[in-house]
Design an enzyme around this catalytic site. Structure first.
Site, PDB file in Angstrom:
ATOM      1  N   HIS A   5       0.248   4.033   1.294  1.00 53.07           N
ATOM      2  CA  HIS A   5       0.105   4.867   2.484  1.00 53.07           C
ATOM      3  C   HIS A   5       1.044   4.448   3.615  1.00 53.07           C
ATOM      4  CE1 HIS A   5      -4.204   5.440   0.817  1.00 53.07           C
ATOM      5  NE2 HIS A   5      -3.403   6.390   0.370  1.00 53.07           N
ATOM      6  N   HIS A   6       1.254   3.133   3.780  1.00 54.12           N
ATOM      7  CA  HIS A   6       2.091   2.642   4.875  1.00 54.12           C
ATOM      8  C   HIS A   6       3.211   1.714   4.399  1.00 54.12           C
ATOM      9  CE1 HIS A   6      -1.953   3.475   6.625  1.00 54.12           C
ATOM     10  NE2 HIS A   6      -1.219   4.064   7.563  1.00 54.12           N
ATOM     11  N   GLN A  17      -5.663  -0.289  -3.830  1.00 54.86           N
ATOM     12  CA  GLN A  17      -6.314  -1.416  -4.511  1.00 54.86           C
ATOM     13  C   GLN A  17      -7.307  -0.962  -5.573  1.00 54.86           C
ATOM     14  OE1 GLN A  17      -7.591  -4.711  -2.030  1.00 54.86           O
ATOM     15  NE2 GLN A  17      -9.268  -5.194  -3.415  1.00 54.86           N
ATOM     16  N   CYS A  47       0.845  -1.195   0.000  1.00 52.54           N
ATOM     17  CA  CYS A  47       0.000   0.000   0.000  1.00 52.54           C
ATOM     18  C   CYS A  47       0.883   1.249   0.000  1.00 52.54           C
ATOM     19  CB  CYS A  47      -0.967  -0.006   1.174  1.00 52.54           C
ATOM     20  SG  CYS A  47      -0.307   0.600   2.728  1.00 52.54           S
ATOM     21  N   CYS A  82      -1.707  -3.197   6.467  1.00 46.34           N
ATOM     22  CA  CYS A  82      -1.765  -1.914   7.185  1.00 46.34           C
ATOM     23  C   CYS A  82      -2.973  -1.859   8.102  1.00 46.34           C
ATOM     24  CB  CYS A  82      -1.782  -0.748   6.206  1.00 46.34           C
ATOM     25  SG  CYS A  82      -3.173  -0.751   5.061  1.00 46.34           S
ATOM     26  N   HIS A  97      -5.178  -6.297   3.645  1.00 42.38           N
ATOM     27  CA  HIS A  97      -4.212  -5.213   3.757  1.00 42.38           C
ATOM     28  C   HIS A  97      -3.544  -5.277   5.133  1.00 42.38           C
ATOM     29  CE1 HIS A  97      -5.639  -2.645   0.233  1.00 42.38           C
ATOM     30  NE2 HIS A  97      -6.420  -3.721   0.222  1.00 42.38           N
TER      31      HIS A  97
END
Length: 203
Positions: free
Chosen positions: A96-97, A135, A94, A165, A163
């Site tokens: 974001h993380h 995704q 991902c 995360c 996920h």
């Protein structure tokens, strides 16, 4: 313009790419920030290992998705039904993380006179999966590339993935899959075909 050039950030030009030494130093900084000593025996080679791992995990940036689909076949004896691959393993991260996204993709298309080698569908998942991703965006990228290159009568795709995360941090919810879909052409316009797709993938 290739898909790679379009998908990459305009700021991520090759001449701006840091050296391997700089990447390894960044890993050492993160190890220190986490509270450990990058110079101790168990970690001394970790920065180099992480750099090599990144080359594998994010190899999709160096591949052209359209080129992978460029070789098609028209000698299909008039075949005009759904071509489908299900349970294609998906491994991504991902954006974001940078935590893993692990799951599977199901891809179908209705040919319009030409087909592509079935392994290329799995390659397409890898190319877009091996990038920092959301995704929803990845699902659209896979479907839109098939639509643009093969020009089929329609495309159907479903991605289901867990996920990390969300399962290893934050709310710590394990065993929860995120599902995303994209339908084009006849799969979007004909509810019977959409229903058939879900039946074929066991949903």
């Amino acid at each position: 313009m290739s898909v790679i050039a379009y998908e990459r950030s305009p700021h991520a030009r090759d001449h701006d790419r840091p050296s391997r030494e700089a990447a390894e130093e960044a890993v050492r900084t993160l190890i220190k920030w986490a509270g450990d000593d990058p110079g101790r025996e168990g970690l001394i080679d970790t920065p180099a290992r992480v750099a090599r791992a990144f080359e594998d995990w994010f190899s999709g940036y160096g591949e052209d998705a359209e080129a992978v689909l460029s070789r098609t076949f028209e000698e299909v004896e008039g075949y005009d039904d759904i071509v489908l691959m299900r349970d294609i393993r998906l491994e991504s991260y991902c954006e974001h993380h940078m935590a893993p996204i692990i799951g599977k993709a199901h891809i179908a298309y209705l040919p319009d006179g030409k087909v592509v080698g079935i392994s290329k569908l799995a390659r397409l998942v890898d190319i877009f999966g091996k990038r920092l991703q959301v995704q929803e965006k990845m699902t659209a990228q896979i479907a839109d590339t098939l639509e643009r290159v093969l020009k089929p009568k329609g495309v159907a795709i479903m991605v289901e993935a867990e996920h990390q995360c969300m399962s290893t941090r934050g709310v710590h919810k394990h065993g929860v899959d995120t599902m995303t879909t994209r339908f084009t052409g006849v799969f979007k316009d004909d509810p019977a075909l959409e229903s058939r797709f879900f039946k074929l993938i066991g949903r």
